[in-house]
Enzyme design. Sequence first.
Site, PDB file in Angstrom:
ATOM      1  N   CYS A 102       0.815  -1.228   0.000  1.00  0.00           N
ATOM      2  CA  CYS A 102       0.000   0.000   0.000  1.00  0.00           C
ATOM      3  C   CYS A 102       0.846   1.275   0.000  1.00  0.00           C
ATOM      4  O   CYS A 102       0.364   2.341  -0.369  1.00  0.00           O
ATOM      5  CB  CYS A 102      -0.939   0.009   1.195  1.00  0.00           C
ATOM      6  N   HIS A 144      -3.307   7.598   1.826  1.00  0.00           N
ATOM      7  CA  HIS A 144      -3.684   6.261   1.358  1.00  0.00           C
ATOM      8  C   HIS A 144      -5.084   5.960   1.883  1.00  0.00           C
ATOM      9  O   HIS A 144      -5.379   6.213   3.055  1.00  0.00           O
ATOM     10  CB  HIS A 144      -2.670   5.229   1.867  1.00  0.00           C
ATOM     11  N   ASN A 155     -10.014   0.080  -0.571  1.00  0.00           N
ATOM     12  CA  ASN A 155      -8.555   0.158  -0.486  1.00  0.00           C
ATOM     13  C   ASN A 155      -7.970  -0.436  -1.774  1.00  0.00           C
ATOM     14  O   ASN A 155      -8.034  -1.643  -1.980  1.00  0.00           O
ATOM     15  CB  ASN A 155      -8.085  -0.624   0.747  1.00  0.00           C
TER      16      ASN A 155
END
Length: 325
Positions: free
Chosen positions: A115, A252, A282
Amino acid sequence: MNKLRSVVRGSGAALPKRIIDNAEMATLVDTSDDWITQRTGIKSRHIAGEGETTGSLATAAARAALAEAKLEPNDIDLIVLATSTPDHTFPATATEVQHELGITHGAAFDVNAVCSGFVYGLSTADKFLRSGDYKRALVIGAETFSRILDWTDRTTCVLFGDGAGALLLEAQPSSGGRNDRGVLSSHLRSDGRYRDKLYVDGGPSTTKTVGHLRMEGREVFRHAVINLAETIQETLRATGYAATDIDWFVPHQANRRIIDATSHKLGIDPARVVLTVDKHGNTSAASIPLALATARGDGRIKDGDLVLIEAMGGGFTWGSALIRW
Ligand code: UT7
């Protein structure tokens, strides 16, 4: 003294056609719109269909960034693609994008920091551009996490989505002052002691399979809030800015609660936070460039704005960067 700085010339995004909302998720696993919304802020996510791959999404996002910059593929001499879901174990998906764009010069490679991949990719490309060895870079975050999810595990499958985003960076002379455009500073960290808190239980060298994503969500959450505040403070210290100077905070997009906790801790005005987690879920390395392209596309991010990005993910890896757009 004249220095080089990596200046944003364009941004772009690409999302798979199919959208799965929380109600549809509740038909697949024992979950509810209420639980997913309250715990994560996610309402829906895009899921790649047949023919939609990390490489095809990345190429579409790259083309959109080229269009905004009014540049041609051959103006690019570096492609850095952040992904943990490559089209193949090798070659790098970046070379697939390079081929699709018809570029036969320069270099293309992938980075894997899960990520945090986009922050790692941006920081890497920035260093290549500032060295003077390369002139224009596409920095892409692209993922098809739907293909590594365990669709029977409600603790993970409701959280992720697919997509791609890209920034086109150009090396331009700069006075080096903090009011000049470009990437002002970037900071990367990792700590492999926590590599088993968020990982994929397969791989070419261990199981000879692709594997599925496994996560201890609560542990990741706890570390995220601590590590993100720390890396942002490092970036602010390095540039002499305060959190209140930030025009757009583009974190993020893992969980609305992590984003709220981080911005509250740092004193960032909620109106200055770009949120896409509700629509995208996500998307790992793609989430920041997707959010950047969204906020640029709808007119929020303007030339000269101060944009803070941050991410934390598997490894653990984490990092942040400050960009004068
Ligand atoms: O991008 C990379 C970084 N990743 C992240 O940042 C993710 C970080 N972690 C998180 O976002 C959160 O920890 C989650 C959203 C994954 C989970 O939220 P939580 O508030 O930490 O929930 P929990 O794991 O403590 O689970 C609470 C309860 C459990 O039930 P019991 O044991 O209390 O009876 C779970 O079994 O919620 C249950 N649960 C669910 N219930 C309905 C877990 N997943 C679901 C679900 N639907 N999908």
